[in-house]
Design a protein around this motif. Structure first.
Motif, PDB file in Angstrom:
ATOM      1  N   UNK A 149      54.922  37.300  72.852  1.00 47.74           N
ATOM      2  CA  UNK A 149      55.506  36.117  72.242  1.00 47.74           C
ATOM      3  C   UNK A 149      55.390  34.910  73.182  1.00 47.74           C
ATOM      4  N   UNK A 150      55.144  33.760  72.599  1.00 48.81           N
ATOM      5  CA  UNK A 150      55.029  32.528  73.378  1.00 48.81           C
ATOM      6  C   UNK A 150      56.240  32.334  74.276  1.00 48.81           C
TER       7      UNK A 150
ATOM      8  N   UNK B  14      65.663  36.761  68.938  1.00 50.06           N
ATOM      9  CA  UNK B  14      64.370  37.437  68.855  1.00 50.06           C
ATOM     10  C   UNK B  14      63.878  37.637  67.431  1.00 50.06           C
ATOM     11  N   UNK B  15      64.580  37.043  66.470  1.00 42.73           N
ATOM     12  CA  UNK B  15      64.249  37.229  65.060  1.00 42.73           C
ATOM     13  C   UNK B  15      63.945  35.920  64.340  1.00 42.73           C
TER      14      UNK B  15
ATOM     15  N   UNK C 127      67.234  29.002  69.399  1.00 39.82           N
ATOM     16  CA  UNK C 127      67.371  28.733  70.832  1.00 39.82           C
ATOM     17  C   UNK C 127      66.013  28.663  71.531  1.00 39.82           C
ATOM     18  N   UNK C 128      65.001  29.267  70.933  1.00 36.60           N
ATOM     19  CA  UNK C 128      63.659  29.330  71.526  1.00 36.60           C
ATOM     20  C   UNK C 128      62.718  28.245  70.993  1.00 36.60           C
ATOM     21  N   UNK C 129      63.235  27.274  70.241  1.00 36.95           N
ATOM     22  CA  UNK C 129      62.380  26.295  69.575  1.00 36.95           C
ATOM     23  C   UNK C 129      61.586  25.454  70.566  1.00 36.95           C
ATOM     24  N   UNK C 130      60.285  25.359  70.310  1.00 38.81           N
ATOM     25  CA  UNK C 130      59.376  24.478  71.036  1.00 38.81           C
ATOM     26  C   UNK C 130      58.536  23.753  69.979  1.00 38.81           C
ATOM     27  N   UNK C 131      57.733  22.810  70.410  1.00 43.73           N
ATOM     28  CA  UNK C 131      56.855  22.095  69.488  1.00 43.73           C
ATOM     29  C   UNK C 131      55.422  22.548  69.737  1.00 43.73           C
TER      30      UNK C 131
ATOM     31  N   UNK D  95      58.677  25.189  66.201  1.00 45.77           N
ATOM     32  CA  UNK D  95      58.451  26.608  65.910  1.00 45.77           C
ATOM     33  C   UNK D  95      59.379  27.471  66.758  1.00 45.77           C
ATOM     34  N   UNK D  96      59.654  28.660  66.237  1.00 50.37           N
ATOM     35  CA  UNK D  96      60.419  29.648  66.998  1.00 50.37           C
ATOM     36  C   UNK D  96      59.437  30.377  67.906  1.00 50.37           C
ATOM     37  N   UNK D  97      59.527  30.151  69.191  1.00 53.29           N
ATOM     38  CA  UNK D  97      58.559  30.739  70.127  1.00 53.29           C
ATOM     39  C   UNK D  97      58.754  32.233  70.316  1.00 53.29           C
TER      40      UNK D  97
END
Length: 155
Positions: free
Chosen positions: A20-21, A39-40, A45-49, A55-57
């Protein structure tokens, strides 16, 4: 080898293409702004562009990135010189525990780059996928409105 362009810097990483990214960002690249939450793809909390999309990384394998650009919270400002959204979140005391904030700011950045002055409905719809367990949603929305130069309207 996987090539990733993150925050304007190209990296060649010897990692599993299915990684995963989020893990590539946090581990070999040592960028800790994006957090592991669920993780789902349910908390944000994992959002990046990636290019121009939030996107959810945690769900996106590095092999799916290709030549697209990845941006993390680290690209927006620093402790001594925060970006506009980061400063607005500080001004509105939008962070309580702070765990969701990087993801919130990245999702808001993606919105404001496409729609600099969103309607209240656009703002709420765009931010809906990201959760704040401390319930500072109203402060988060106020911070985004500050940067957008908009005010809350009834829906």
């Amino acid at each position: 080898m996987i090539k990733l362009t993150v925050n304007g810097i190209e990296h060649e990483l010897d990692i599993d293409p299915s990684m995963p990214l989020l893990y590539a960002l946090r581990n070999p690249l040592q960028l800790h702004g994006a957090k592991f939450g669920c993780g789902l793809g349910q908390c944000g909390a994992c959002t990046v562009i990636v290019d121009d999309r939030a996107v959810f990384s945690c769900l996106l394998p590095v092999s799916a990135i290709g030549n697209r650009r990845v941006r993390t919270i680290e690209s927006l400002g620093a402790t001594d010189k925060p970006g506009k959204l980061q400063q607005a979140f500080i001004d509105h005391q939008a962070a309580q525990c702070g765990y969701c904030i990087a993801g919130m700011i990245m999702r808001a950045t993606a919105l404001l780059e496409k729609t600099p002055h969103p309607t209240e409905a656009q703002l709420r719809e765009h931010m809906e996928p990201n959760l704040c367990r401390c319930s500072t949603h109203m402060r988060i929305l106020a911070a985004i409105r500050q940067v957008a130069g908009t005010t809350e309207t009834t829906r």
